[in-house]
Design a protein around this motif. Sequence first.
Motif, PDB file in Angstrom:
ATOM      1  N   GLN A 134       7.235  38.749  19.992  1.00  0.00           N
ATOM      2  CA  GLN A 134       5.978  38.614  20.744  1.00  0.00           C
ATOM      3  C   GLN A 134       5.332  37.501  20.112  1.00  0.00           C
ATOM      4  O   GLN A 134       5.571  36.869  19.104  1.00  0.00           O
ATOM      5  N   SER A 147       7.312  44.655  30.787  1.00  0.00           N
ATOM      6  CA  SER A 147       7.194  45.853  30.304  1.00  0.00           C
ATOM      7  C   SER A 147       5.678  46.212  29.773  1.00  0.00           C
ATOM      8  O   SER A 147       5.377  47.380  29.825  1.00  0.00           O
ATOM      9  N   ARG A 166       1.014  49.252  29.797  1.00  0.00           N
ATOM     10  CA  ARG A 166      -0.596  49.267  29.452  1.00  0.00           C
ATOM     11  C   ARG A 166      -0.993  49.879  30.586  1.00  0.00           C
ATOM     12  O   ARG A 166      -1.936  50.847  30.587  1.00  0.00           O
ATOM     13  N   GLN A 225       4.325  50.694  17.810  1.00  0.00           N
ATOM     14  CA  GLN A 225       5.840  51.278  18.079  1.00  0.00           C
ATOM     15  C   GLN A 225       6.206  51.285  19.376  1.00  0.00           C
ATOM     16  O   GLN A 225       5.421  51.059  20.280  1.00  0.00           O
ATOM     17  N   VAL A 264       7.571  52.665  22.893  1.00  0.00           N
ATOM     18  CA  VAL A 264       7.597  53.870  23.705  1.00  0.00           C
ATOM     19  C   VAL A 264       8.943  54.596  23.772  1.00  0.00           C
ATOM     20  O   VAL A 264       9.893  53.643  24.077  1.00  0.00           O
ATOM     21  N   GLY A 268      10.436  41.739  28.101  1.00  0.00           N
ATOM     22  CA  GLY A 268      10.021  42.854  27.361  1.00  0.00           C
ATOM     23  C   GLY A 268      10.803  44.179  27.640  1.00  0.00           C
ATOM     24  O   GLY A 268      10.583  45.233  26.739  1.00  0.00           O
ATOM     25  N   ARG A 311      14.587  46.595  25.535  1.00  0.00           N
ATOM     26  CA  ARG A 311      14.326  46.177  24.302  1.00  0.00           C
ATOM     27  C   ARG A 311      15.390  46.740  23.249  1.00  0.00           C
ATOM     28  O   ARG A 311      15.586  46.538  22.141  1.00  0.00           O
ATOM     29  N   GLN A 331      18.144  51.104  26.489  1.00  0.00           N
ATOM     30  CA  GLN A 331      17.654  50.836  27.433  1.00  0.00           C
ATOM     31  C   GLN A 331      18.496  49.534  28.310  1.00  0.00           C
ATOM     32  O   GLN A 331      18.482  49.645  29.665  1.00  0.00           O
ATOM     33  N   ARG A 357      -6.347  42.998  21.238  1.00  0.00           N
ATOM     34  CA  ARG A 357      -5.553  44.467  21.161  1.00  0.00           C
ATOM     35  C   ARG A 357      -5.498  44.983  20.045  1.00  0.00           C
ATOM     36  O   ARG A 357      -5.097  44.171  18.806  1.00  0.00           O
TER      37      ARG A 357
HETATM   38  P1  AMP Z   1       4.590  43.511  24.848  1.00  0.00           P
HETATM   39  O1  AMP Z   1       3.190  43.181  25.758  1.00  0.00           O
HETATM   40  O2  AMP Z   1       5.626  43.073  25.341  1.00  0.00           O
HETATM   41  O3  AMP Z   1       4.302  42.994  23.435  1.00  0.00           O
HETATM   42  O4  AMP Z   1       4.447  45.182  24.434  1.00  0.00           O
HETATM   43  C1  AMP Z   1       3.374  45.981  24.062  1.00  0.00           C
HETATM   44  C2  AMP Z   1       3.814  47.193  23.651  1.00  0.00           C
HETATM   45  O5  AMP Z   1       4.142  47.994  24.839  1.00  0.00           O
HETATM   46  C3  AMP Z   1       5.136  47.428  22.691  1.00  0.00           C
HETATM   47  O6  AMP Z   1       4.555  47.166  21.381  1.00  0.00           O
HETATM   48  C4  AMP Z   1       5.466  48.571  22.905  1.00  0.00           C
HETATM   49  O7  AMP Z   1       4.579  49.800  22.402  1.00  0.00           O
HETATM   50  C5  AMP Z   1       5.314  48.965  24.384  1.00  0.00           C
HETATM   51  N1  AMP Z   1       6.631  48.409  24.846  1.00  0.00           N
HETATM   52  C6  AMP Z   1       6.767  47.302  25.671  1.00  0.00           C
HETATM   53  N2  AMP Z   1       8.139  47.218  26.371  1.00  0.00           N
HETATM   54  C7  AMP Z   1       8.721  48.296  25.821  1.00  0.00           C
HETATM   55  C8  AMP Z   1       9.864  48.655  25.837  1.00  0.00           C
HETATM   56  N3  AMP Z   1      11.042  48.005  26.465  1.00  0.00           N
HETATM   57  N4  AMP Z   1      10.385  49.699  25.279  1.00  0.00           N
HETATM   58  C9  AMP Z   1       9.426  50.543  24.582  1.00  0.00           C
HETATM   59  N5  AMP Z   1       8.187  50.341  24.393  1.00  0.00           N
HETATM   60  C10 AMP Z   1       7.869  49.037  25.056  1.00  0.00           C
END
Ligand code: AMP
Length: 210
Positions: A9, A31, A36, A53, A55, A81, A84, A88, A152
């Motif tokens: 991130q 993602s 969100r 965490q 998802v 994203g 991950r 996946q 956030r």
């Molecule tokens: P990001 O904006 O990419 O940092 O994602 C924010 C949050 O969304 C992460 O901390 C996870 O909880 C969830 N998230 C995003 N992408 C994934 C993914 N590929 N698999 C599982 N959770 C995800």
Amino acid sequence: MNIILLGPQGSGKGTQARLLQEKYGFNYFESGAYLRRMGEKYPEVKKIMDSGQLVPDKEFTSYLASYLDSEHMYDGVIFDGFPRTVDQYLFLKNWLNDKHVKMDLVFVIEISESETIRRLSGRRMDPKTNKIYNLITEKLPEDVDEKSLIQRDDDKEEAIKKRLEIYNTRTKDLVQAVGNDSKVIKIDGERPVLEIHNEISSIIDNFKNE
Ligand code: AMP
């Protein structure tokens, strides 16, 4: 062609994705933004995200397949994203196989842990539009009022550290799995945005001309 952008991130994946989208007209799948939106409908998804965490794969990929299908997102896509995890990635690979396309290039944008924390602590979101701004790395547009932005929960220091830990453990295996099928290129993310963009663009141009 399809591209995956990997990086912790705050590594600038979103910024680079948007520049590539403008330059080449790629579709952009982010993602975090997608989840969100899911979180607005499903409180259990929001709760997991707020704690930093991932998802769980099962929930995430079952929502995802129908979304990607409905958006015809399988060729000319930048994935940010996602994937991950190795699971996946295998899901995505099978899905792309079904569509007779593949993953072509994978960029890993690298930055140090201290830089990740520094950049993310400046991240703010407009709760009305869900748009993300950064008080440290960019200038706010004139029509955006800093006071209307929120931090956030998953951009707070404890959650950032947890996300980094998850990123580091999972990314090694992921890069290895992806590297068996696609070209993986490491990019130094601690340079000016345009310098990084130019490097990525020239790799894409070379790939297209190969
Ligand atoms: P990001 O904006 O990419 O940092 O994602 C924010 C949050 O969304 C992460 O901390 C996870 O909880 C969830 N998230 C995003 N992408 C994934 C993914 N590929 N698999 C599982 N959770 C995800």
